[in-house]
Each structure stands twice: as structure tokens, then as C-alpha cells.
Scaffold this active site. Sequence first.
Site, short mmCIF file in Angstrom:
data_model
loop_
_atom_site.label_atom_id
_atom_site.label_comp_id
_atom_site.label_asym_id
_atom_site.label_seq_id
_atom_site.Cartn_x
_atom_site.Cartn_y
_atom_site.Cartn_z
N CYS A 101 0.83 -1.20 0.00
CA CYS A 101 0.00 0.00 0.00
C CYS A 101 0.87 1.25 0.00
O CYS A 101 0.60 2.21 -0.73
CB CYS A 101 -0.93 -0.01 1.21
SG CYS A 101 -2.14 1.34 1.22
N CYS A 199 -6.33 -3.61 6.89
CA CYS A 199 -7.56 -2.82 6.82
C CYS A 199 -8.70 -3.54 6.11
O CYS A 199 -9.87 -3.34 6.45
CB CYS A 199 -7.28 -1.48 6.14
SG CYS A 199 -6.73 -1.59 4.42
#
Length: 362
Positions: A101, A199
Amino acid sequence: MKALIAMSGGVDSSVAAFLMKEQGYDLMGVTMKLFQNEDVGIPRAHSCCSLDDVEDARSVAYKLDIPYHVFNFSESFAQTVISRFIDAYENGRTPNPCIDCNRYLKFDRLYSRARELGCGCIATGHYARIEQDRESGRYLLKKALDDKKDQSYVLYSLTQEQLRHTLFPLGCMTKQEVRRIAEAQGFLNAHKHDSQDICFVQNGNYAEFMERYTQKKYPAGNFIDREGHILGRHCGIIRYTIGQRKGLGLSFPEPMYVCAVNSTDNTVTLGRESELYATSLIANDINLISVPSIHTPLRLKAKVRYRQAEQWASVLQIDGDTLQIKFDSPQRAVTKGQAVVLYDGDVVVGGGTICAVLSYST
């Protein structure tokens, strides 16, 4: 200077935005929308992409009187993070999606968007430091002063171009100092808990997420020992990682651990704890920061997982994109797919992805 601040809705990025504003930057706040919660089976009120987090970030931006935007990067996130996450587990590796990410979203897509908007730099709430070396001119990534919060491990993929245009306002601060600033400024997220899990995976159940997301069932196969003897049946290779002892569903006279996961023949190899220890590894997809190359062996410290203490090793670059790392002492549960990050004191020399574990101690 015009700058873009990545705002997750948490206290760290909120205080980073405040500090940037105090330093006189013409600031723009941005939250990256990485996925629709329902698409990954997460209730809307959970995770860093929830409406609550967006509203928390928006509230802080309003309090600081800075413009605020939400950028939809969900398609890129699916391709560069979720797909890589699934591919790794399907092929017997253990991924690190937070590194992906940072690499593909925060410091690639977001950085590119910042440049399009005329911003000279981006800032985040990461705990790390960036300095320029006067002798070489290279930009250095360094550990945060607060060892307990240091996040340099997940930032090793930053390039010289990205480091040059990135700011980490919290690098010299402690978490306690950050919360005190948030309290003093009246930020509603001053006591918000830090996110601990990946997440897009609810409750840490990676296998359940993958089966729901891919609509596939991963077949059972054999547990074997190092000689190939069948010890029992496993429930699909995606459910096992190197060093795992619990959840095997088997009983042995002594503790047994996952020592290898083989996607080709759909087997999981079990062994004694002594069989988990490796003396060397190969890493590819490397990024070097403090030096352009390592063509003679360097004595450095290496870290093969986020929470592990660094260990002394000899490091050599064996081709343009590959490192060989030999440890002074055997290391437990070195895992393909994870990052190995190299340190010279508090300076990140570079890192790469572990692709082979060469030898085990007996």
C-alpha cells in the site's frame, strides 16, 4: 510551498497536518478511498475506509481551515494490494500488504496526483525521518526517534525521487506527544485507537476473506514431514504460515510447526522447532536507499519481520535485483513473501522481498 497531507482519520495524520500548517505550508488534506467496505465483507462502520474515518479526517481539516478531498483509488488498490495479497497466499508465501500500500498507493498514485495538483511535496503521519546526506547527496530514510513507534520497515521501498518530496512530521516525536497536541487542538480523534489489523481483512481471518473475495474454495491436502511421510490432512494451504503451531488439528508427542508451504503439490511440511531456523536467505525486487549498490559484502543488521529485533548479517548484491543475506546466527521462521530490511545504525540501507530460504540449522 503547496503540500498534500494524507489523512486517514487517525490521530497521527491529523497532528502531522497541524504541524505542517504551523510550519507555513499551503496544505491540502486527502483521504484515499481504497475499497468499498461491503466489497470485502466488512461492516460500513469498520476499518480505515469507513465513513467515520472520512468524517474524522474532514473534521480535522475543517478545524485547520484547509481544503479536504477524498480520492477514489479502489481500482488501483484491488490490483496492486489485494490481488498481490491473494496471489502470495495461493503460492505459499506470506504477504505484507501494508508495504504494498505504501509502495503503490501512498507514494506512487498519491504522489503522482499531488504533482498533478501542483504540490511540491506530500506528508504522512508515519513515524520515520528523512535526511539528505551531505557527502553523497542521497536522501536517507532513518528510524523514528521513538523506537516503539518506528515504521521505517514498511517504508523501505521509497525511491530517491519520493524521499526528496516526502515529509514525515512525526519522526522526532513520541506517541504521547502526538496525543497531547491533538488534545490541545481539540481534535475529536485525540484518543482514537491505532489500527492493528490489515484494513481489508475483518478479525484477521485471511482465509475467510480470500474465499469470500475470490469465490473459491482452497482444497485440502497432506501434512508431510521433511522426508515426505504423510502426517495427516490440512484444510488448504492459505490457512498456514511458517512457524505456526496452533490450529493444525493434529496431535504429536512433541510440538510441531509449519516449516514449509508448497503450492505445487499442495502440501504443508511440519517439523520440530529446530527445523524453523535459517542461516541465509535470498531477496529480490530490491530497493537500495543509502547506497546505489552492494557489490562487496557489507556488515549490516537485517530485520525479517516488522516486530523483530534487527540481526547482524553479511549482505551482498548478487545481481541487479537480488541480495544474498547470511546471518551471524540462525533466524527463526524466515518466511518467503515477507520483507527483509537492512539497517546501518538508524539508517535504512534498503530492502527486498524474501524469495528463498537457503539453509536450515539442525
